[in-house]
Design a protein around this motif. Structure first.
Motif, PDB file in Angstrom:
ATOM      1  N   ALA A  34       0.908  -1.170   0.170  1.00 21.06           N
ATOM      2  CA  ALA A  34      -0.045   0.055   0.039  1.00 21.06           C
ATOM      3  C   ALA A  34       0.854   1.266  -0.027  1.00 21.06           C
ATOM      4  CB  ALA A  34      -0.947  -0.022   1.157  1.00 21.06           C
ATOM      5  N   GLY A  35       1.937   1.497   0.881  1.00 21.63           N
ATOM      6  CA  GLY A  35       2.631   2.529   0.821  1.00 21.63           C
ATOM      7  C   GLY A  35       3.418   2.450  -0.358  1.00 21.63           C
ATOM      8  N   TYR A  36       4.037   1.433  -0.993  1.00 20.60           N
ATOM      9  CA  TYR A  36       4.703   1.563  -2.347  1.00 20.60           C
ATOM     10  C   TYR A  36       3.721   2.157  -3.368  1.00 20.60           C
ATOM     11  CZ  TYR A  36       7.230   0.103  -6.323  1.00 20.60           C
ATOM     12  OH  TYR A  36       8.193  -0.072  -7.650  1.00 20.60           O
ATOM     13  N   ASP A  37       2.301   1.785  -3.453  1.00 20.32           N
ATOM     14  CA  ASP A  37       1.687   2.020  -4.556  1.00 20.32           C
ATOM     15  C   ASP A  37       0.983   3.550  -4.193  1.00 20.32           C
ATOM     16  OD1 ASP A  37       1.340  -0.296  -5.478  1.00 20.32           O
ATOM     17  OD2 ASP A  37      -0.347  -1.029  -4.388  1.00 20.32           O
ATOM     18  N   ARG A  38       1.139   4.045  -3.009  1.00 20.74           N
ATOM     19  CA  ARG A  38       0.807   5.300  -2.661  1.00 20.74           C
ATOM     20  C   ARG A  38       1.944   6.287  -3.405  1.00 20.74           C
ATOM     21  NH1 ARG A  38      -0.852   3.930   2.109  1.00 20.74           N
ATOM     22  NH2 ARG A  38       0.907   4.442   3.259  1.00 20.74           N
ATOM     23  N   LEU A  39       3.097   6.031  -3.003  1.00 28.77           N
ATOM     24  CA  LEU A  39       4.578   6.917  -3.644  1.00 28.77           C
ATOM     25  C   LEU A  39       4.404   6.764  -5.320  1.00 28.77           C
ATOM     26  CD1 LEU A  39       7.426   5.751  -1.130  1.00 28.77           C
ATOM     27  CD2 LEU A  39       5.994   7.792  -0.973  1.00 28.77           C
ATOM     28  N   ARG A  40       4.043   5.613  -5.822  1.00 33.39           N
ATOM     29  CA  ARG A  40       4.151   5.480  -7.208  1.00 33.39           C
ATOM     30  C   ARG A  40       3.001   6.358  -7.711  1.00 33.39           C
ATOM     31  NH1 ARG A  40       2.440   1.215 -10.824  1.00 33.39           N
ATOM     32  NH2 ARG A  40       4.020   1.048 -12.435  1.00 33.39           N
ATOM     33  N   SER A  41       2.021   6.302  -7.108  1.00 34.22           N
ATOM     34  CA  SER A  41       0.856   7.005  -7.704  1.00 34.22           C
ATOM     35  C   SER A  41       0.914   8.509  -7.673  1.00 34.22           C
ATOM     36  CB  SER A  41      -0.675   6.780  -7.258  1.00 34.22           C
ATOM     37  OG  SER A  41      -0.408   6.984  -5.851  1.00 34.22           O
ATOM     38  N   GLU A  42       1.775   8.866  -6.506  1.00 35.87           N
ATOM     39  CA  GLU A  42       2.272  10.323  -6.467  1.00 35.87           C
ATOM     40  C   GLU A  42       3.081  10.903  -7.402  1.00 35.87           C
ATOM     41  OE1 GLU A  42       4.416  13.431  -3.320  1.00 35.87           O
ATOM     42  OE2 GLU A  42       4.112  11.414  -2.618  1.00 35.87           O
ATOM     43  N   LEU A  43       4.269   9.646  -7.592  1.00 37.02           N
ATOM     44  CA  LEU A  43       5.104   9.751  -8.605  1.00 37.02           C
ATOM     45  C   LEU A  43       4.611  10.098  -9.900  1.00 37.02           C
ATOM     46  CD1 LEU A  43       8.249  10.209  -9.536  1.00 37.02           C
ATOM     47  CD2 LEU A  43       8.168   7.558  -9.754  1.00 37.02           C
ATOM     48  N   PHE A  44       3.561   9.274 -10.320  1.00 37.16           N
ATOM     49  CA  PHE A  44       3.024   9.493 -11.918  1.00 37.16           C
ATOM     50  C   PHE A  44       2.221  10.785 -11.904  1.00 37.16           C
ATOM     51  CE2 PHE A  44       3.704   4.722 -12.260  1.00 37.16           C
ATOM     52  CZ  PHE A  44       4.835   4.970 -12.991  1.00 37.16           C
ATOM     53  N   ALA A  45       1.389  11.057 -10.882  1.00 39.13           N
ATOM     54  CA  ALA A  45       0.674  12.301 -10.625  1.00 39.13           C
ATOM     55  C   ALA A  45       1.540  13.530 -10.832  1.00 39.13           C
ATOM     56  CB  ALA A  45      -0.025  12.430  -9.500  1.00 39.13           C
ATOM     57  N   LEU A  46       2.723  13.646 -10.536  1.00 43.16           N
ATOM     58  CA  LEU A  46       3.744  14.629 -10.532  1.00 43.16           C
ATOM     59  C   LEU A  46       3.940  14.843 -11.924  1.00 43.16           C
ATOM     60  CD1 LEU A  46       5.781  14.482  -7.338  1.00 43.16           C
ATOM     61  CD2 LEU A  46       4.036  16.299  -8.011  1.00 43.16           C
ATOM     62  N   ILE A  47       4.546  13.601 -12.579  1.00 41.62           N
ATOM     63  CA  ILE A  47       5.027  13.238 -14.008  1.00 41.62           C
ATOM     64  C   ILE A  47       3.816  13.596 -14.918  1.00 41.62           C
ATOM     65  CG2 ILE A  47       5.929  11.962 -15.387  1.00 41.62           C
ATOM     66  CD1 ILE A  47       7.644  10.443 -13.315  1.00 41.62           C
ATOM     67  N   ASP A  48       2.766  13.131 -14.668  1.00 43.99           N
ATOM     68  CA  ASP A  48       1.668  13.286 -15.886  1.00 43.99           C
ATOM     69  C   ASP A  48       0.796  14.447 -15.733  1.00 43.99           C
ATOM     70  OD1 ASP A  48       2.866  10.755 -16.685  1.00 43.99           O
ATOM     71  OD2 ASP A  48       1.613   9.548 -15.771  1.00 43.99           O
TER      72      ASP A  48
END
Length: 190
Positions: A34-48
């Motif tokens: 869950a923590g990994y997925d949260r960080l990953r979605s934050e990363l993609f939201a910033l990039i995209d």
């Protein structure tokens, strides 16, 4: 010399982000799915989403002419630096992350990563904490990093064990009262 011919300098002194929580040298960066997925979605939201939107604003503001007093341009450039710094941080942390499934210990009575532990201190006060990764903890939710002193004292203890925690005022004894893990996810199709 006209101000138009001076070089713009991006200073990062006034917009430093707080230092990242440390990962032990040579250690692993443990994290839950869950923590990994949260960080990953934050990363993609910033990039995209976030970065392209700010780039568009900066481009528009730059086309308006004088950049020295253009708030949209100055704020946009500052925000781009913050976004780029966060993207670098998230990318580095996700690269070294090791996803751990705490539900593998479901039903166990020993403290490992991902456990929710209830313990009592010397005065009998009960405290409940969940031991998680350094990048996913929220202390307001009763979560502690696995590298924190209390988590280090509790790790590998069993229900009924008394562990010693070194605190600024001396040594405190903590009795492990209960250990819980999340139930395994039911991956069977419905």
């Amino acid at each position: 010399m006209s101000k138009a011919f001076t070089r713009e300098i991006d200073t990062d002194d006034d917009d430093e982000l707080p230092a990242a929580p440390p990962v032990p040298v040579g250690g692993k960066n443990y994290i839950t799915r869950a923590g990994y997925d949260r960080l990953r979605s934050e990363l993609f939201a910033l990039i995209d989403e976030e970065r392209p939107r700010i780039v568009e604003i900066v481009h528009w503001a730059a086309s308006n002419g004088d950049r020295s007093e253009n708030g949209d341009y100055l704020y946009g450039k500052k925000r781009l630096r913050e976004i780029d710094r966060r993207i670098r941080f998230l990318t580095q942390r996700l690269e070294i992350a090791e996803v751990v499934n705490p539900s593998l210990h479901f039903g166990g009575d020993q403290v490992f990563f991902g456990a929710t532990v209830c313990y009592a201190d010397d005065s009998g006060q009960e405290t409940t904490v969940t031991i998680l990764g350094v990048d996913e903890v929220d202390s307001s939710q009763g979560q502690v990093s696995w590298v924190s002193p209390v988590a280090r004292a509790l790790l590998k203890a069993r229900v009924g064990d008394v562990v010693r925690l070194v605190v600024p005022g001396g040594v405190q004894e903590l009795e492990v009262l209960s250990v819980q893990y999340p139930a395994p996810a039911d991956d069977a199709p419905a």
